[in-house]
Structures are given as C-alpha cells and as structure tokens.
Design a protein around this motif. Sequence first.
Motif, PDB file in Angstrom:
ATOM      1  N   ALA A  91     112.536  29.269  44.604  1.00 45.41           N
ATOM      2  CA  ALA A  91     111.408  28.988  43.650  1.00 45.41           C
ATOM      3  C   ALA A  91     111.558  27.517  43.321  1.00 45.41           C
ATOM      4  N   MET A  92     110.348  26.536  43.449  1.00 43.66           N
ATOM      5  CA  MET A  92     110.193  25.217  43.075  1.00 43.66           C
ATOM      6  C   MET A  92     110.027  25.186  41.539  1.00 43.66           C
ATOM      7  N   LEU A  93     111.050  24.621  40.842  1.00 43.27           N
ATOM      8  CA  LEU A  93     110.838  24.459  39.298  1.00 43.27           C
ATOM      9  C   LEU A  93     110.065  23.503  38.868  1.00 43.27           C
ATOM     10  N   ARG A  94     110.322  22.113  39.460  1.00 46.57           N
ATOM     11  CA  ARG A  94     109.666  20.953  39.199  1.00 46.57           C
ATOM     12  C   ARG A  94     109.414  19.898  40.413  1.00 46.57           C
ATOM     13  N   ARG A  95     108.474  19.376  40.326  1.00 39.34           N
ATOM     14  CA  ARG A  95     108.118  18.212  41.453  1.00 39.34           C
ATOM     15  C   ARG A  95     107.855  17.145  40.598  1.00 39.34           C
ATOM     16  N   PHE A  96     108.648  16.002  40.810  1.00 38.83           N
ATOM     17  CA  PHE A  96     108.572  14.416  40.376  1.00 38.83           C
ATOM     18  C   PHE A  96     107.940  13.651  41.178  1.00 38.83           C
ATOM     19  N   ILE A  97     106.806  12.790  40.804  1.00 40.85           N
ATOM     20  CA  ILE A  97     105.979  12.228  41.673  1.00 40.85           C
ATOM     21  C   ILE A  97     106.039  10.551  40.955  1.00 40.85           C
ATOM     22  N   GLY A  98     106.337   9.710  41.336  1.00 41.47           N
ATOM     23  CA  GLY A  98     106.056   8.631  40.891  1.00 41.47           C
ATOM     24  C   GLY A  98     106.533   7.111  41.637  1.00 41.47           C
ATOM     25  N   HIS A  99     107.218   7.538  42.721  1.00 43.00           N
ATOM     26  CA  HIS A  99     107.711   6.618  43.785  1.00 43.00           C
ATOM     27  C   HIS A  99     106.455   6.317  44.512  1.00 43.00           C
ATOM     28  N   GLU A 100     106.605   4.869  44.998  1.00 42.21           N
ATOM     29  CA  GLU A 100     105.229   4.496  45.972  1.00 42.21           C
ATOM     30  C   GLU A 100     105.646   4.628  47.323  1.00 42.21           C
ATOM     31  N   HIS A 101     107.040   4.878  47.796  1.00 43.58           N
ATOM     32  CA  HIS A 101     107.556   4.993  49.093  1.00 43.58           C
ATOM     33  C   HIS A 101     108.580   6.162  49.249  1.00 43.58           C
TER      34      HIS A 101
END
Length: 292
Positions: free
Chosen positions: A70-80
């Motif tokens: 199970a995926m608990l969290r996905r963090f998105i913020g980097h540009e590359h």
Amino acid sequence: MGKLQSKISFHATKYRADGSVEKPGPGRGIQQYDPVHADAVTSVAALKPDLCVSGGKDKSVVVCNWRSGAMLRRFIGHEHEVTKVTCALDSNRVFSASRDKTVMMWELHRTSGPSQHFPGHDLVVTGLAVSPDASQLCTGSRDNTVCKWDIETGERLCRAAASRNLVTHLCWVPGEPYVIQTSEDKTIRMWDSRELRVAHTFPGKQHIQTCCDVSQDGRYVLSSSSGFAGEGCEATLWDLRQTRNQVREYKGHFQTTASCVFLPRGPALAPSVATSSYDSKVKVWDQDTGGR
C-alpha cells in the motif's frame, strides 16, 4: 566469489492479472505490486520496519508499506528527478535531493508541501546523510561541496569544498560525528561533521567510487566501484576504527557495482554484505571471508 541472491523462474502460470506473483510454497515466493512510480526508481531507504521510502525520475517521493504494497504518501515538490532519499530509522521525517539542486524535508503526517528546504548547492545534489540524533543533515553535490544543515531551522551551518570532489554518496557513522563520502575522483573521505573538515582519506582506488555504507557497529566501511568487463566492479571493505586500511575486496561483478550494503545480522548468521551491479545481478558475500 559471491553468489546470486535469488533467481526467478519466469512461468506464466505464476503471474496474475493484478501484477502479484503467486507463491509456489511457504516462504518461496516473491510478492510484486502495482508500480507507485511512473518512471525509474532512483533511490530507496528504510523509514520504519514495515515502511520504505523511494524517489524516482517522476520527481516524486513515495512512502509504502512493503508488506501490503500500500502507498501511504506521495510527496511532490521537486522540479526534476529525485536523486537520493534518506531518513532516520523510526522517524516521521523523509529527506529528498534532486537534480534541480534542491533538498527538501517531508513530514509523514503533514498534509501538504515540504516542511523544510535546504537551498545552497550549485549543481545536482547526489548525497544525503542524517545524523544519528536526527538533528543535522549533511548533503553532497557535483559542485564539489559538502554542506551541514540544521534540520529544524534549515540554516546551513557549514560548507566545505574539495577539488574534483564530485560526490556520489554519503552515510553517517552510527554513534559518531563522522560522515563517509564517496566521489567520482575515486576517493573515499571521512568528514568530521563538527567542523566539516576531512578527518581521513582512504587509499585511492582505480575507479569511481559509486556508493558507501557503514556497519551498524561502526567498525567497517563498505564502498563500491565502477568498472567494465570485470575490471574494477568490486566492493571494498575498510577498517574504520584502527588502521583504516583495506580489509578485503569482493570481486565477481562484470559491470559497475552501483550500490553496496551491510545486511542485518541474525543470531545464527555470519556477517554478510550485498552488492548490486549493472550486470543485472545482486550478490551476497560472507563479510569475513569474501566467499559464499
């Protein structure tokens, strides 16, 4: 020589439409899950006994329960693409570095955005290491520098540069103020994090040093080497506490050895190390003898 850690026999009857693998017998199967990244996975780290963190070319950082998939969290913020992820074991904080020159800290239970930024490198960040007390972070880059940061404030405490020191990996020595670092200049350095100065330089190798790890007792350092057609491609065990010289080499890969790690030691098991290579193999070695 080492041995291949596992072999998978590919039979269509063992695979299901949902992407999982049928277990042929007790303890003998490999469980697979639907991908959580949309592109290649570039780095992985242990967060808790049942949680792992991964970073990928899709610019995301993902926390998964490896038992259930199970995926608990996905963090998105980097540009590359994300180049490295790390964390202090049993913490709720995850650190990621990217080709966009940034380093970010993420809170496992935070609902949006990174909780801290660590700006200051001029090129891609290729090394991350967290102090044993999880209060400080060391970063390394292809800009030839290593930096130390205060995790709570994001303040850069120290910055040190070394000529041609294109950092490939960083790891903190358990219970000590030292950080081990590998580099494209074929050098392995030990930094004293208190003043961020080089405390020791290990004897030079013939090829780029791609990765490093430190044993849990803090006695040994393991490094891996680039190479081709069996030239180079080894992992090297170093004495950290006394002579700081080479103890032995683990030779058997035929292309660049990309990563290396000390394996957890069970009560009845001999100490072992594992290596992975561009030759599509993972090998497990007896740490003391270099054999199977």
